[in-house]
Design a protein around this motif. Structure first.
Motif, PDB file in Angstrom:
ATOM      1  N   ALA A 138      45.833  58.794 -64.478  1.00 25.69           N
ATOM      2  CA  ALA A 138      47.044  57.986 -64.356  1.00 25.69           C
ATOM      3  C   ALA A 138      48.289  58.812 -64.640  1.00 25.69           C
ATOM      4  N   CYS A 139      49.267  58.715 -63.738  1.00 26.91           N
ATOM      5  CA  CYS A 139      50.551  59.412 -63.896  1.00 26.91           C
ATOM      6  C   CYS A 139      51.676  58.393 -63.825  1.00 26.91           C
ATOM      7  N   PRO A 140      52.703  58.520 -64.651  1.00 24.40           N
ATOM      8  CA  PRO A 140      53.830  57.579 -64.580  1.00 24.40           C
ATOM      9  C   PRO A 140      54.597  57.723 -63.276  1.00 24.40           C
ATOM     10  N   ILE A 141      55.117  56.609 -62.776  1.00 17.65           N
ATOM     11  CA  ILE A 141      55.952  56.613 -61.571  1.00 17.65           C
ATOM     12  C   ILE A 141      57.398  56.827 -61.999  1.00 17.65           C
ATOM     13  N   HIS A 142      57.994  57.924 -61.535  1.00 17.72           N
ATOM     14  CA  HIS A 142      59.385  58.219 -61.854  1.00 17.72           C
ATOM     15  C   HIS A 142      60.253  58.030 -60.615  1.00 17.72           C
ATOM     16  N   LEU A 143      61.462  57.548 -60.837  1.00 19.50           N
ATOM     17  CA  LEU A 143      62.382  57.189 -59.758  1.00 19.50           C
ATOM     18  C   LEU A 143      63.569  58.131 -59.724  1.00 19.50           C
ATOM     19  N   TYR A 144      63.881  58.626 -58.522  1.00 19.06           N
ATOM     20  CA  TYR A 144      65.028  59.511 -58.341  1.00 19.06           C
ATOM     21  C   TYR A 144      65.723  59.154 -57.035  1.00 19.06           C
ATOM     22  N   HIS A 145      66.769  59.930 -56.701  1.00 16.09           N
ATOM     23  CA  HIS A 145      67.551  59.668 -55.499  1.00 16.09           C
ATOM     24  C   HIS A 145      67.512  60.856 -54.540  1.00 16.09           C
ATOM     25  N   ASP A 146      67.567  60.532 -53.277  1.00 18.07           N
ATOM     26  CA  ASP A 146      67.745  61.514 -52.213  1.00 18.07           C
ATOM     27  C   ASP A 146      69.140  61.290 -51.650  1.00 18.07           C
ATOM     28  N   MET A 147      70.001  62.314 -51.742  1.00 17.71           N
ATOM     29  CA  MET A 147      71.408  62.175 -51.361  1.00 17.71           C
ATOM     30  C   MET A 147      71.692  62.598 -49.921  1.00 17.71           C
ATOM     31  N   GLY A 148      70.662  62.944 -49.166  1.00 14.17           N
ATOM     32  CA  GLY A 148      70.875  63.381 -47.795  1.00 14.17           C
ATOM     33  C   GLY A 148      71.270  64.832 -47.675  1.00 14.17           C
ATOM     34  N   HIS A 149      71.581  65.465 -48.784  1.00 16.91           N
ATOM     35  CA  HIS A 149      71.910  66.890 -48.845  1.00 16.91           C
ATOM     36  C   HIS A 149      71.558  67.341 -50.254  1.00 16.91           C
ATOM     37  N   PHE A 150      71.056  68.539 -50.377  1.00 14.78           N
ATOM     38  CA  PHE A 150      70.619  69.030 -51.686  1.00 14.78           C
ATOM     39  C   PHE A 150      71.854  69.457 -52.485  1.00 14.78           C
ATOM     40  N   ILE A 151      72.480  68.494 -53.166  1.00 10.60           N
ATOM     41  CA  ILE A 151      73.750  68.731 -53.857  1.00 10.60           C
ATOM     42  C   ILE A 151      73.475  69.045 -55.325  1.00 10.60           C
ATOM     43  N   PRO A 152      73.705  70.264 -55.759  1.00 11.79           N
ATOM     44  CA  PRO A 152      73.497  70.571 -57.183  1.00 11.79           C
ATOM     45  C   PRO A 152      74.563  69.895 -58.041  1.00 11.79           C
ATOM     46  N   SER A 153      74.146  69.440 -59.196  1.00 13.06           N
ATOM     47  CA  SER A 153      75.045  68.769 -60.131  1.00 13.06           C
ATOM     48  C   SER A 153      75.121  69.564 -61.422  1.00 13.06           C
ATOM     49  N   ARG A 154      76.172  69.312 -62.179  1.00 19.08           N
ATOM     50  CA  ARG A 154      76.255  69.853 -63.529  1.00 19.08           C
ATOM     51  C   ARG A 154      75.405  68.977 -64.443  1.00 19.08           C
ATOM     52  N   ARG A 155      74.537  69.617 -65.229  1.00 11.55           N
ATOM     53  CA  ARG A 155      73.659  68.870 -66.126  1.00 11.55           C
ATOM     54  C   ARG A 155      74.504  68.115 -67.151  1.00 11.55           C
ATOM     55  N   ILE A 156      74.198  66.834 -67.328  1.00 10.38           N
ATOM     56  CA  ILE A 156      75.012  65.991 -68.194  1.00 10.38           C
ATOM     57  C   ILE A 156      74.795  66.322 -69.665  1.00 10.38           C
ATOM     58  N   GLU A 157      73.574  66.574 -70.049  1.00  3.86           N
ATOM     59  CA  GLU A 157      73.281  66.945 -71.431  1.00  3.86           C
ATOM     60  C   GLU A 157      72.483  68.246 -71.414  1.00  3.86           C
ATOM     61  N   PRO A 158      73.161  69.391 -71.395  1.00  7.87           N
ATOM     62  CA  PRO A 158      72.448  70.667 -71.185  1.00  7.87           C
ATOM     63  C   PRO A 158      71.500  71.058 -72.312  1.00  7.87           C
ATOM     64  N   ARG A 159      71.950  70.954 -73.566  1.00  5.51           N
ATOM     65  CA  ARG A 159      71.121  71.308 -74.728  1.00  5.51           C
ATOM     66  C   ARG A 159      70.370  72.633 -74.514  1.00  5.51           C
TER      67      ARG A 159
END
Length: 532
Positions: free
Chosen positions: A248-269
């Motif tokens: 059993a593996c957990p189901i994780h939800l993410y988004h596809d933005m139509g283009h591979f747009i890199p983001s700045r990590r919100i909490e880098p740590r």
């Protein structure tokens, strides 16, 4: 957030272009933003437009008087002398030509009555500037292509400021609807957890990876996406998250933005500042049995075919970066980059650089120096470290003079076309499907008949009418009650009157009960087509 019609009214009211002589700037700002915007925000907008030379003739654009210096001093480093203040004033005027935009507005059709269409303003700018042409203003001064480009940049920046202030007002409003939309986003996530036939097949196939609801935002603000980001993060971290597969593996939800747009990590740590999102290719690799990943991924499409206020196109390397602020709160004050005046930024200090990976600290140190000086809209490119500002935000104006978009916008628009071609139920929320929006009308018309099953494509229009009518249709819709060119009649023309429903309760009431609480029953009725 304001609709296109409200944006048109806002820009006319703020500019004073329809009045001769125009009323004073402070009054225009109060009328345009309304009393919900607090006095501090209104004063910042007054300072910004004063600095940009509100109502100043071209001959005076190269000087800065005491009032403009005082406005700049309130929004710049404390020890700056007059020469430093003038340098910053002229830098802003060079980027954003507000007086030129006021002159352009004065020749827009309908300006005398204060009822212009913002599409006409876009058309005037895009018909002349890209060809290197100009025209004479109402007072006779010639606006060359350079000034028209400055006017266009000013328009984009002012709309950015409008969205920013409206969002800040929404955060400060005790009866804010953000939590309602957050609940809507959570409902969408839990819907993705529901078992369906794809759960019994291979988990690396598109049928499992792709969610059955996709979103297309024709506005520039990221607030709808942000509510889903926050909701998905909460669901992904829930210790009772549903599992699938053996083991059993957990189901994780993410988004596809139509283009591979890199983001700045919100909490880098200490982790890399550059954070790449998910797309279908990466989700497939994670979901393959051979990968033995500790999670299985499902994706929702969320497309911005006109760009987003959080995106910056680097003027050096040309790549796209996204910035979603510094914290994961639904009411994050750093979600939208602020307009180019220090007072707009509510942060009391720049984020601690010690939380960053050492390799990322150099480019962020340059950005921090800009922030401390007063350039609070500065964001370092995530690829090369070059500083970007509001003028580099990637927002595409919807004029009738189509120009070749940047490659990433083109890719998103192509993905949008593919998305529409595969849709069997299209829901229009707050979008009027205007006759002059030929691109989307063509998309929908081409998709009216589904090739796979020969069945019709359905459409539900969510608007706001005087009677606030609940969901009805196809029977029971009286086309005579809607104006010519209204979204309902346009949808009936494109999809066929037997394939259109209407809800006049507006958003979010279309999916809330009489107490304002989210209604699962109304959400199911809205998203699952059946005749009412």
């Amino acid at each position: 957030m304001r609709t296109t019609a409200d944006q048109s009214w806002f820009i006319v009211a703020l500019s004073g272009a329809g009045e001769d002589p125009p009323v004073d700037l402070a009054t225009r700002v109060e009328v345009a933003f309304g009393r919900k915007a607090d006095a501090r925000q209104r004063q910042l907008v007054v300072d910004l437009l004063t600095i940009l030379g509100d109502g100043v003739a071209l001959a005076q654009m190269h000087t800065a008087g005491p009032e403009q210096l005082a406005a700049m001093r309130r929004n710049w480093r404390g020890e700056a002398d007059d020469d430093a203040l003038r340098a910053r004033i002229f830098a802003l005027r060079l980027a954003y030509d507000w007086p030129a935009l006021q002159d352009v507005l004065r020749i827009c059709p309908g300006i005398a009555t204060g009822k212009i269409k913002i599409n006409d303003l876009f058309n005037i700018l895009d018909m002349h500037a890209p060809l290197g042409h100009g025209f004479r203003a109402k007072q006779g001064a010639f606006l060359d292509a350079r000034r028209l480009m400055g006017a266009k940049a000013a328009l984009r920046m002012i709309l950015h400021t409008m969205f920013y202030v409206d969002y800040e007002t929404c955060i400060d409003d005790g009866a804010s609807l953000l939590e309602t939309y957050g609940g809507f986003a959570e409902w969408l996530g839990r819907r993705m957890h529901r078992p369906d036939p794809s759960f019994s097949g291979r988990l690396d196939r598109p049928e499992f990876i792709r969610g059955d609801i996709a979103f297309v935002s024709l506005n520039y603000d990221p607030i709808g996406l942000w509510t889903q980001f926050v909701a998905n993060r909460t669901l992904n971290r829930d210790r009772f998250v549903p599992t699938i597969g053996n083991p059993a593996c957990p189901i994780h939800l993410y988004h596809d933005m139509g283009h591979f747009i890199p983001s700045r990590r919100i909490e880098p740590r200490g982790r890399p500042d550059l954070w790449y999102p998910m797309n279908e290719a990466s989700a497939q690799r994670i979901n393959e049995d051979e990968t033995k990943a500790c999670q299985k991924v499902r994706l929702s499409k969320f497309l911005f075919p006109h760009g987003c206020l959080c995106w910056r196109e680097c003027p050096d390397c040309g790549k796209l970066s996204a910035y979603h602020g510094d914290d994961w709160s639904l009411r994050s004050r750093s979600l939208l980059p602020p307009p180019p005046l220090a007072g707009f930024d509510r942060r009391s200090a720049y984020p601690d650089l010690s939380n960053l990976d050492v390799a990322d600290q150099r480019s962020r140190a340059i950005e921090k120096d800009c922030w401390e000086e007063g350039i609070v809209d500065a964001r370092a490119c995530l690829h090369c470290g070059t500083i970007t500002t509001t003028q580099h935000a990637q927002t595409v104006m919807q004029s009738s003079f189509k120009q070749t978009p940047p490659s990433f916008i083109d890719e998103i628009q192509r993905d949008l076309r593919a998305l529409v071609m595969g849709a069997d139920h299209i829901i229009l929320m707050g979008y009027s499907l205007p006759p002059d929006d030929v691109t989307y009308r063509a998309f929908f018309a081409a998709r009216r008949q589904r090739e796979s099953s020969g069945g019709p494509v359905r459409c539900t229009v969510v608007g706001l009418d005087d009677s606030r009518s609940p969901l009805i249709g196809p029977a029971g819709i009286d086309p005579d009650k809607f104006a010519e060119g209204d979204a309902v009649n346009s949808a009936r023309e494109i999809f066929g009157e037997e394939n259109v429903r209407f809800c006049g309760e507006g958003v979010p009431d279309a999916f809330c009960d009489s107490t304002g609480a989210l209604s699962a029953a109304k959400l199911e009725a809205l998203f699952n087509w059946r005749a009412i």
